[in-house]
Design an enzyme around this catalytic site. Structure first.
Site, PDB file in Angstrom:
ATOM      1  N   ASP A 131       3.871  30.178   3.625  1.00 22.84           N
ATOM      2  CA  ASP A 131       2.634  29.544   4.133  1.00 22.84           C
ATOM      3  C   ASP A 131       1.785  28.979   3.001  1.00 22.84           C
ATOM      4  O   ASP A 131       0.989  28.075   3.211  1.00 22.84           O
ATOM      5  CB  ASP A 131       1.776  30.575   4.887  1.00 22.84           C
ATOM      6  CG  ASP A 131       2.455  31.036   6.153  1.00 22.84           C
ATOM      7  OD1 ASP A 131       2.021  32.035   6.724  1.00 22.84           O
ATOM      8  OD2 ASP A 131       3.419  30.356   6.547  1.00 22.84           O
ATOM      9  N   HIS A 170      -8.918  32.076   5.125  1.00 22.06           N
ATOM     10  CA  HIS A 170      -7.933  33.152   5.274  1.00 22.06           C
ATOM     11  C   HIS A 170      -7.690  33.926   3.987  1.00 22.06           C
ATOM     12  O   HIS A 170      -7.180  35.043   4.035  1.00 22.06           O
ATOM     13  CB  HIS A 170      -6.584  32.587   5.742  1.00 22.06           C
ATOM     14  CG  HIS A 170      -6.606  31.978   7.096  1.00 22.06           C
ATOM     15  ND1 HIS A 170      -7.080  32.624   8.222  1.00 22.06           N
ATOM     16  CD2 HIS A 170      -6.229  30.748   7.515  1.00 22.06           C
ATOM     17  CE1 HIS A 170      -6.979  31.832   9.265  1.00 22.06           C
ATOM     18  NE2 HIS A 170      -6.467  30.691   8.878  1.00 22.06           N
ATOM     19  N   GLY A 204      -2.277  31.792   4.997  1.00 21.00           N
ATOM     20  CA  GLY A 204      -2.583  30.669   5.890  1.00 21.00           C
ATOM     21  C   GLY A 204      -3.013  29.407   5.173  1.00 21.00           C
ATOM     22  O   GLY A 204      -3.951  28.729   5.579  1.00 21.00           O
ATOM     23  N   ASP A 240     -13.474  27.156  13.348  1.00 20.36           N
ATOM     24  CA  ASP A 240     -12.063  26.782  13.203  1.00 20.36           C
ATOM     25  C   ASP A 240     -11.247  27.357  14.362  1.00 20.36           C
ATOM     26  O   ASP A 240     -11.624  28.365  14.964  1.00 20.36           O
ATOM     27  CB  ASP A 240     -11.541  27.354  11.863  1.00 20.36           C
ATOM     28  CG  ASP A 240     -10.216  26.765  11.428  1.00 20.36           C
ATOM     29  OD1 ASP A 240     -10.204  25.929  10.513  1.00 20.36           O
ATOM     30  OD2 ASP A 240      -9.174  27.156  12.015  1.00 20.36           O
ATOM     31  N   HIS A 271      -8.588  28.938  14.108  1.00 21.71           N
ATOM     32  CA  HIS A 271      -8.034  30.230  13.681  1.00 21.71           C
ATOM     33  C   HIS A 271      -9.136  31.216  13.315  1.00 21.71           C
ATOM     34  O   HIS A 271     -10.184  30.830  12.794  1.00 21.71           O
ATOM     35  CB  HIS A 271      -7.122  30.030  12.462  1.00 21.71           C
ATOM     36  CG  HIS A 271      -5.964  29.123  12.725  1.00 21.71           C
ATOM     37  ND1 HIS A 271      -6.050  27.752  12.560  1.00 21.71           N
ATOM     38  CD2 HIS A 271      -4.712  29.378  13.171  1.00 21.71           C
ATOM     39  CE1 HIS A 271      -4.884  27.206  12.877  1.00 21.71           C
ATOM     40  NE2 HIS A 271      -4.062  28.157  13.269  1.00 21.71           N
ATOM     41  N   ASP A 312      -9.275  21.732  13.635  1.00 29.60           N
ATOM     42  CA  ASP A 312      -8.005  21.892  14.365  1.00 29.60           C
ATOM     43  C   ASP A 312      -8.230  22.328  15.813  1.00 29.60           C
ATOM     44  O   ASP A 312      -7.280  22.618  16.535  1.00 29.60           O
ATOM     45  CB  ASP A 312      -7.054  22.848  13.635  1.00 29.60           C
ATOM     46  CG  ASP A 312      -7.736  24.076  13.043  1.00 29.60           C
ATOM     47  OD1 ASP A 312      -7.056  24.800  12.288  1.00 29.60           O
ATOM     48  OD2 ASP A 312      -8.934  24.324  13.325  1.00 29.60           O
ATOM     49  N   TYR A 356      -5.616  18.882  11.347  1.00 29.31           N
ATOM     50  CA  TYR A 356      -4.334  18.328  10.957  1.00 29.31           C
ATOM     51  C   TYR A 356      -4.033  16.981  11.590  1.00 29.31           C
ATOM     52  O   TYR A 356      -3.023  16.359  11.266  1.00 29.31           O
ATOM     53  CB  TYR A 356      -3.249  19.365  11.251  1.00 29.31           C
ATOM     54  CG  TYR A 356      -3.599  20.663  10.574  1.00 29.31           C
ATOM     55  CD1 TYR A 356      -4.095  21.751  11.286  1.00 29.31           C
ATOM     56  CD2 TYR A 356      -3.549  20.778   9.185  1.00 29.31           C
ATOM     57  CE1 TYR A 356      -4.497  22.916  10.654  1.00 29.31           C
ATOM     58  CE2 TYR A 356      -3.943  21.930   8.536  1.00 29.31           C
ATOM     59  CZ  TYR A 356      -4.415  22.991   9.275  1.00 29.31           C
ATOM     60  OH  TYR A 356      -4.830  24.128   8.641  1.00 29.31           O
TER      61      TYR A 356
HETATM   62  O1  LIG Z   1      -5.670  26.018   9.930  1.00 36.10           O
HETATM   63  C1  LIG Z   1      -5.521  27.098   9.385  1.00 36.10           C
HETATM   64  C2  LIG Z   1      -4.215  27.513   8.734  1.00 36.10           C
HETATM   65  C3  LIG Z   1      -3.037  27.175   9.632  1.00 36.10           C
HETATM   66  C4  LIG Z   1      -1.821  27.876   9.063  1.00 36.10           C
HETATM   67  C5  LIG Z   1      -1.665  29.214   9.287  1.00 36.10           C
HETATM   68  C6  LIG Z   1      -0.537  29.876   8.799  1.00 36.10           C
HETATM   69  C7  LIG Z   1       0.403  29.185   8.067  1.00 36.10           C
HETATM   70  C8  LIG Z   1       0.253  27.832   7.809  1.00 36.10           C
HETATM   71  C9  LIG Z   1      -0.869  27.171   8.305  1.00 36.10           C
HETATM   72  N1  LIG Z   1      -1.013  25.838   8.099  1.00 36.10           N
HETATM   73  C10 LIG Z   1      -0.403  24.954   8.943  1.00 36.10           C
HETATM   74  O2  LIG Z   1       0.171  25.359   9.930  1.00 36.10           O
HETATM   75  C11 LIG Z   1      -0.483  23.532   8.633  1.00 36.10           C
HETATM   76  C12 LIG Z   1      -0.962  23.087   7.426  1.00 36.10           C
HETATM   77  C13 LIG Z   1      -0.988  21.691   7.184  1.00 36.10           C
HETATM   78  C14 LIG Z   1      -0.513  20.797   8.143  1.00 36.10           C
HETATM   79  C15 LIG Z   1      -0.045  21.306   9.354  1.00 36.10           C
HETATM   80  C16 LIG Z   1       0.448  20.368  10.396  1.00 36.10           C
HETATM   81  F1  LIG Z   1       1.751  20.451  10.450  1.00 36.10           F
HETATM   82  F2  LIG Z   1      -0.066  20.762  11.581  1.00 36.10           F
HETATM   83  F3  LIG Z   1       0.054  19.117  10.126  1.00 36.10           F
HETATM   84  C17 LIG Z   1      -0.010  22.646   9.614  1.00 36.10           C
HETATM   85  N2  LIG Z   1      -6.493  27.990   9.312  1.00 36.10           N
HETATM   86  O3  LIG Z   1      -7.717  27.698   9.810  1.00 36.10           O
HETATM   87 ZN   LIG Z   2      -7.340  26.519  11.434  1.00 39.61          ZN
END
Ligand SMILES: O=C(CCc1ccccc1NC(=O)c1cccc(C(F)(F)F)c1)NO
Ligand SMILES: [Zn+2]
Length: 368
Positions: free
Chosen positions: A92, A134, A142, A169, A171, A258, A297
């Site tokens: 991640d 995070h 994250g 957010d 998350h 997001d 995103y």
């Molecule tokens: O948005 C987040 C983190 C989301 C996250 C959690 C756990 C592991 C990776 C991530 N990040 C993404 O899933 C992610 C990061 C950049 C771009 C994207 C996309 F594919 F949705 F564009 C997705 N926290 O508020």
């Molecule tokens: Zn998020």
């Protein structure tokens, strides 16, 4: 908002550094250039961010984590070093070369914003490239490497007795909640999707804080499909109750985008108008306020959202037509500022939301 009292943390170097984060290509530039294209910079005090020093970062993060993070960033080493795993680096939180400099730049920008508020230079300070909620004391998580939100709150605590953190957010703001779960000086309030298997998995309503911090962590777990009206309604109820009970002296908001309709996370169905109504409630309190970004995103919608919120802070009304600028093509096919809600159904049943609100009101009674 008396506009000169709004601090906008920006430099071309800073935007270039943030743009380099491969997973969010050019998002920092898109946000800044849309704000600029709408002519909003002239209403703000633009200040270049400083870099966070090792000591700045060590206010929250462990030395062990920081020195390992700095090492792997310098080597640009793939992070399958055994200890990288224990520090959350890899998967991640991939270790791109220079990721430490990126994290130090973002933390420095949030600290620059917080220092402006702490020193009374401004009433509202903005760092849309911050908000990485995070990251833990000794672990990346994250896609967050350094928790700039915690560092900003600690900086505000040098001046303000009680600080309210609000996380919008998608998350759960777990890293910030963990950092302050034992203290009544900081209330962490997070509105987020809470669903089996959804990251980070924490943030149930029963998480209220620990020890002397018990009842000073507040979680509002929500389900897929929530749209502006219901979201603003529950936000309004919870925000008013928390403000009148806790009486914060300063506020920090993480506006991860997001939650918007059209985001690849495909969970909530909000628009910038709905988030703007939540921001209006906070601005109405007229307290020193730090605004940060976070997730988001769908890059054009994220730029639309944070530009709209910036205009709201400045009492400026923006034309629907996206102004001509370098990233204009990204705003097709309609090239307007507004984000249209999707048609996915709202899985939040009103009775459950009433129950959530009632439980939060009950918990607030224990807040000394
Ligand atoms: O948005 C987040 C983190 C989301 C996250 C959690 C756990 C592991 C990776 C991530 N990040 C993404 O899933 C992610 C990061 C950049 C771009 C994207 C996309 F594919 F949705 F564009 C997705 N926290 O508020
Ligand atoms: Zn998020």
């Amino acid at each position: 908002m008396a506009s000169s009292r709004v601090l906008y943390v920006h430099s071309d170097d800073y935007v270039r550094t943030c743009d380099s984060m491969a997973r969010l290509p050019h998002r920092a530039s898109m946000v800044h250039l849309l704000i600029k294209a709408y002519g909003l910079l002239k209403f703000m005090r633009v200040i270049a961010p400083r870099m966070a020093s090792h000591d700045d970062l060590a206010a929250f993060h462990s030395d062990a984590y920081l020195s390992h993070f700095e090492l792997v960033s310098r080597e640009g080493e793939d992070a399958d070093l055994p200890e990288s795993q224990q520090y959350g680096l890899g998967y991640d939180c991939p270790v791109m070369e220079g990721v430490f400099e990126y994290a130090a730049a973002v933390a420095g920008a949030t600290l620059t914003a917080a220092e402006g508020l702490r020193n009374g230079v401004c009433d509202v300070a903005l760092n849309w490239a911050g908000g990485w909620h995070h990251a833990k004391k000794d672990e990346a998580s994250g896609f967050c490497y350094v928790n700039d939100v915690v560092l900003g709150i600690l900086k505000l605590r040098e001046q303000f007795q009680r600080v309210l953190y609000i996380d919008f957010d998608l998350h759960h703001g777990d890293g910030v909640e963990d950092a302050f779960s034992f203290t009544p000086k900081v209330v962490t309030l997070s509105f987020h999707k809470f669903s089996p298997g959804f990251f980070p998995g924490t943030g149930d309503i029963a998480e209220v804080g620990l020890g002397r911090g018990r009842f000073y962590s507040i979680n509002v777990p929500l389900s897929d499909g929530i749209a502006d009206e219901k979201y603003v309604d529950i936000c309004h109820s919870v925000l008013q109750a928390v403000n009148t009970t806790f009486l914060p002296e300063a506020v920090v908001c993480q506006f991860g985008a997001d939650t918007l309709a059209g985001d690849p996370m495909c969970s909530f169905n909000l628009t910038p108008k709905g988030l703007g109504q939540c921001l209006q409630i906070v601005l109405g309190w007229q307290k020193p306020t730090l605004l940060l970004g976070g997730g988001g995103y769908h890059l054009a919608n994220t730029a639309r959202c944070w530009t709209y919120l910036t205009a709201l802070v400045l009492d400026q009304v923006l034309a629907s037509e996206i102004p001509e600028h370098q990233f204009f093509p990204e705003y097709g096919p309609d090239y307007v500022l507004e984000v249209t809600p999707g048609c996915r159904s709202d899985t939040n049943n009103p009775a459950h939301l009433d129950q959530v609100l009632a439980e939060i009101r009950e918990n607030l009674k224990h807040m000394a």
